[in-house]
Design a protein around this motif. Structure first.
Motif, mmCIF file in Angstrom:
data_model
loop_
_atom_site.group_PDB
_atom_site.id
_atom_site.type_symbol
_atom_site.label_atom_id
_atom_site.label_comp_id
_atom_site.label_asym_id
_atom_site.label_seq_id
_atom_site.Cartn_x
_atom_site.Cartn_y
_atom_site.Cartn_z
ATOM 1 N N VAL A 121 0.968 -1.354 -0.035
ATOM 2 C CA VAL A 121 0.122 0.025 -0.045
ATOM 3 C C VAL A 121 0.891 1.143 0.045
ATOM 4 O O VAL A 121 0.515 2.129 -0.853
ATOM 5 C CB VAL A 121 -0.966 0.054 1.200
ATOM 6 N N GLU A 122 1.933 1.200 0.835
ATOM 7 C CA GLU A 122 2.802 2.348 0.823
ATOM 8 C C GLU A 122 3.725 2.631 -0.354
ATOM 9 O O GLU A 122 3.672 3.655 -0.937
ATOM 10 C CB GLU A 122 3.770 2.116 1.987
ATOM 11 N N ARG A 123 4.181 1.575 -0.983
ATOM 12 C CA ARG A 123 4.457 1.681 -2.386
ATOM 13 C C ARG A 123 3.752 2.223 -3.540
ATOM 14 O O ARG A 123 4.101 2.982 -4.257
ATOM 15 C CB ARG A 123 5.053 0.332 -2.702
ATOM 16 N N LEU A 124 2.548 1.816 -3.509
ATOM 17 C CA LEU A 124 1.565 2.464 -4.418
ATOM 18 C C LEU A 124 1.093 3.566 -4.433
ATOM 19 O O LEU A 124 0.790 4.465 -5.187
ATOM 20 C CB LEU A 124 0.254 1.217 -4.617
ATOM 21 N N SER A 125 0.874 3.915 -2.957
ATOM 22 C CA SER A 125 0.257 5.310 -2.804
ATOM 23 C C SER A 125 1.659 6.449 -3.290
ATOM 24 O O SER A 125 1.385 7.714 -3.505
ATOM 25 C CB SER A 125 -0.087 5.591 -1.444
ATOM 26 N N GLY A 126 2.667 6.131 -3.070
ATOM 27 C CA GLY A 126 3.803 7.138 -3.563
ATOM 28 C C GLY A 126 4.465 6.804 -4.817
ATOM 29 O O GLY A 126 5.573 7.651 -5.146
ATOM 30 N N ARG A 127 3.899 5.741 -5.569
ATOM 31 C CA ARG A 127 4.409 5.571 -7.012
ATOM 32 C C ARG A 127 4.498 6.836 -8.036
ATOM 33 O O ARG A 127 3.064 7.620 -7.727
ATOM 34 C CB ARG A 127 3.933 4.429 -7.491
ATOM 35 N N ARG A 128 4.975 7.157 -8.725
ATOM 36 C CA ARG A 128 4.947 8.106 -9.735
ATOM 37 C C ARG A 128 5.504 7.612 -10.889
ATOM 38 O O ARG A 128 6.611 6.909 -10.975
ATOM 39 C CB ARG A 128 5.515 9.517 -9.539
ATOM 40 N N VAL A 129 4.797 7.701 -12.179
ATOM 41 C CA VAL A 129 5.041 6.893 -13.418
ATOM 42 C C VAL A 129 5.368 8.160 -14.374
ATOM 43 O O VAL A 129 4.433 9.165 -14.496
ATOM 44 C CB VAL A 129 4.150 6.156 -13.846
ATOM 45 N N CYS A 130 6.308 7.914 -15.314
ATOM 46 C CA CYS A 130 6.597 8.807 -16.514
ATOM 47 C C CYS A 130 5.664 8.814 -17.581
ATOM 48 O O CYS A 130 5.288 7.491 -18.013
ATOM 49 C CB CYS A 130 7.954 8.535 -17.042
ATOM 50 N N ARG A 131 4.779 9.622 -17.939
ATOM 51 C CA ARG A 131 3.889 9.683 -18.984
ATOM 52 C C ARG A 131 4.589 9.274 -20.452
ATOM 53 O O ARG A 131 3.813 8.645 -21.179
ATOM 54 C CB ARG A 131 3.223 11.101 -19.058
ATOM 55 N N ASP A 132 5.784 9.632 -20.662
ATOM 56 C CA ASP A 132 6.244 9.368 -21.844
ATOM 57 C C ASP A 132 7.105 8.001 -22.030
ATOM 58 O O ASP A 132 6.789 7.112 -22.930
ATOM 59 C CB ASP A 132 7.428 10.567 -22.016
ATOM 60 N N CYS A 133 8.005 7.594 -20.868
ATOM 61 C CA CYS A 133 8.691 6.299 -21.026
ATOM 62 C C CYS A 133 8.169 5.322 -20.123
ATOM 63 O O CYS A 133 8.647 4.092 -20.286
ATOM 64 C CB CYS A 133 10.187 6.472 -21.058
ATOM 65 N N GLY A 134 7.408 5.597 -19.155
ATOM 66 C CA GLY A 134 6.865 4.635 -18.418
ATOM 67 C C GLY A 134 7.685 4.139 -17.274
ATOM 68 O O GLY A 134 7.258 3.359 -16.350
ATOM 69 N N ALA A 135 8.753 4.767 -17.065
ATOM 70 C CA ALA A 135 9.632 4.582 -16.023
ATOM 71 C C ALA A 135 8.676 4.751 -14.463
ATOM 72 O O ALA A 135 7.976 5.617 -14.667
ATOM 73 C CB ALA A 135 10.821 5.243 -15.913
ATOM 74 N N SER A 136 9.160 4.026 -13.468
ATOM 75 C CA SER A 136 8.415 3.923 -12.222
ATOM 76 C C SER A 136 9.233 4.537 -11.231
ATOM 77 O O SER A 136 10.403 4.035 -11.103
ATOM 78 C CB SER A 136 7.980 2.599 -12.042
ATOM 79 N N PHE A 137 8.695 5.664 -10.598
ATOM 80 C CA PHE A 137 9.470 6.299 -9.212
ATOM 81 C C PHE A 137 8.789 6.102 -8.002
ATOM 82 O O PHE A 137 7.678 5.555 -7.936
ATOM 83 C CB PHE A 137 9.998 7.685 -9.590
ATOM 84 N N HIS A 138 9.276 6.243 -6.954
ATOM 85 C CA HIS A 138 8.560 6.300 -5.637
ATOM 86 C C HIS A 138 9.132 7.689 -4.858
ATOM 87 O O HIS A 138 10.270 7.937 -4.888
ATOM 88 C CB HIS A 138 8.926 5.260 -4.926
ATOM 89 N N VAL A 139 8.145 8.419 -4.353
ATOM 90 C CA VAL A 139 8.336 9.863 -3.796
ATOM 91 C C VAL A 139 9.486 9.837 -2.642
ATOM 92 O O VAL A 139 10.254 10.599 -2.478
ATOM 93 C CB VAL A 139 7.115 10.384 -3.388
ATOM 94 N N HIS A 140 9.339 8.521 -1.919
ATOM 95 C CA HIS A 140 10.252 8.337 -0.889
ATOM 96 C C HIS A 140 11.536 7.376 -1.307
ATOM 97 O O HIS A 140 12.710 7.660 -1.105
ATOM 98 C CB HIS A 140 9.836 7.902 0.382
ATOM 99 N N PHE A 141 11.116 6.204 -1.764
ATOM 100 C CA PHE A 141 12.086 5.044 -1.943
ATOM 101 C C PHE A 141 12.789 5.251 -3.052
ATOM 102 O O PHE A 141 14.093 4.368 -3.121
ATOM 103 C CB PHE A 141 11.262 3.666 -2.218
ATOM 104 N N ASN A 142 12.272 5.925 -4.256
ATOM 105 C CA ASN A 142 13.172 5.855 -5.528
ATOM 106 C C ASN A 142 12.672 7.152 -5.977
ATOM 107 O O ASN A 142 12.180 7.123 -7.277
ATOM 108 C CB ASN A 142 12.772 4.641 -6.344
ATOM 109 N N PRO A 143 13.185 8.262 -5.279
ATOM 110 C CA PRO A 143 12.785 9.665 -6.062
ATOM 111 C C PRO A 143 13.342 10.042 -7.533
ATOM 112 O O PRO A 143 14.549 9.537 -7.577
ATOM 113 C CB PRO A 143 12.972 10.743 -4.899
#
Ligand code: AP5
Length: 219
Positions: A121-143
């Motif tokens: 739940v924590e991972r999904l709520s903080g996930r951010r995805v790139c609109r162009d290349c689809g790369a996945s980030f996380h606001v805390h774990f992988n900004p």
């Protein structure tokens, strides 16, 4: 290498598959990415899939099996593939075996990435995805190195609609009911390896690389 990555929403399948695809030069076949591309393009498939995805439900098996059948017939999948997000139901798993049987091929490895539900739940709520290349980030774990922008391609980062709290709850329920049981099938076939996905991305990556290197040796 013909590999399936199993795991709950947010377990890190996409993150790991991307890195492995790059390192081992095998295509990552992500059904979630394929569906999101169809939604973005406004195709008939996209329009049909969107209502299931937005609710956190699975797109019907017949649609998904047809999609994967076409994708596996593309030349880049001849030398192997990393399936991320397929199969997700027993009929999809049966169909995959049948498709591979038709071309005298078999799966070589199924990796089940396990992460405790609170962490998902924590991972999904903080996930951010790139609109162009689809790369996945996380606001805390992988900004991303640039706030709101993808550090890989500069594209805009957004939050997936299905990462909203209510939808996440439904996705986790659907996973428990429909997807988790299929790991038993691969366990019986001696193909399943369970990997603790609750560790750092690098630690998970290292264990997956060991498993994949083992396949190269066995070939
Ligand atoms: P899909 O896109 O496949 O979603 P999912 O399986 O729910 O998986 P996610 O993409 O949410 O998570 P992930 O495991 O890839 O995690 P990620 O690496 O991003 O499917 C979406 C929808 O499409 C489905 O709900 C369904 O409607 C439909 N669909 C797709 N396939 C289908 C099928 N076969 N049949 C029917 N319908 C289908 O990581 C998550 C976050 O955690 C990221 O922010 C990441 O940076 C972070 N993170 C990753 N690893 C770590 C780590 N080790 N430590 C800390 N943070 C981490």
């Amino acid at each position: 290498m013909r590999i399936v990555l199993l795991g709950a929403p947010g377990a890190g399948k996409g993150t790991q598959a991307r890195m492995l695809s790059h390192t081992y030069a095998i295509p990552q076949i992500s059904t979630g990415d394929m569906l999101r591309a169809a939604v973005k393009a406004g195709t008939r498939l996209g329009l049909e899939a969107k209502r299931y995805m937005d609710a956190g439900n699975l797109v019907p098996d017949a649609v998904m099996i047809g999609l994967i059948r076409e994708r596996l017939a593309e030349p880049d999948a001849d030398g192997g593939f990393l399936l991320d997000g397929f199969p997700r139901t027993e009929p999809q798993a049966e169909a995959l075996d049948a498709m591979l049987g038709e071309i005298a091929r078999e799966l070589q490895l199924v990796i089940d990435v396990f992460v405790p539900e609170d962490d998902l739940v924590e991972r999904l709520s903080g996930r951010r995805v790139c609109r162009d290349c689809g790369a996945s980030f996380h606001v805390h774990f992988n900004p991303s190195s640039e706030e709101g922008r993808c550090s890989a391609c500069g594209g805009e980062l957004y939050q997936r609609a299905d990462d909203a709290a209510d939808t996440v709850r439904n996705r986790l329920r659907v996973y428990q009911e429909q997807t988790r049981p299929i790991s038993a099938r691969y366990d019986r076939a001696g193909l399943l390896r369970r990997v603790d996905g609750g560790r750092s991305m690098e630690a998970v990556q290292a264990e997956l690389a060991t498993l994949l290197d083992g396949l190269k040796v066995a070939r």
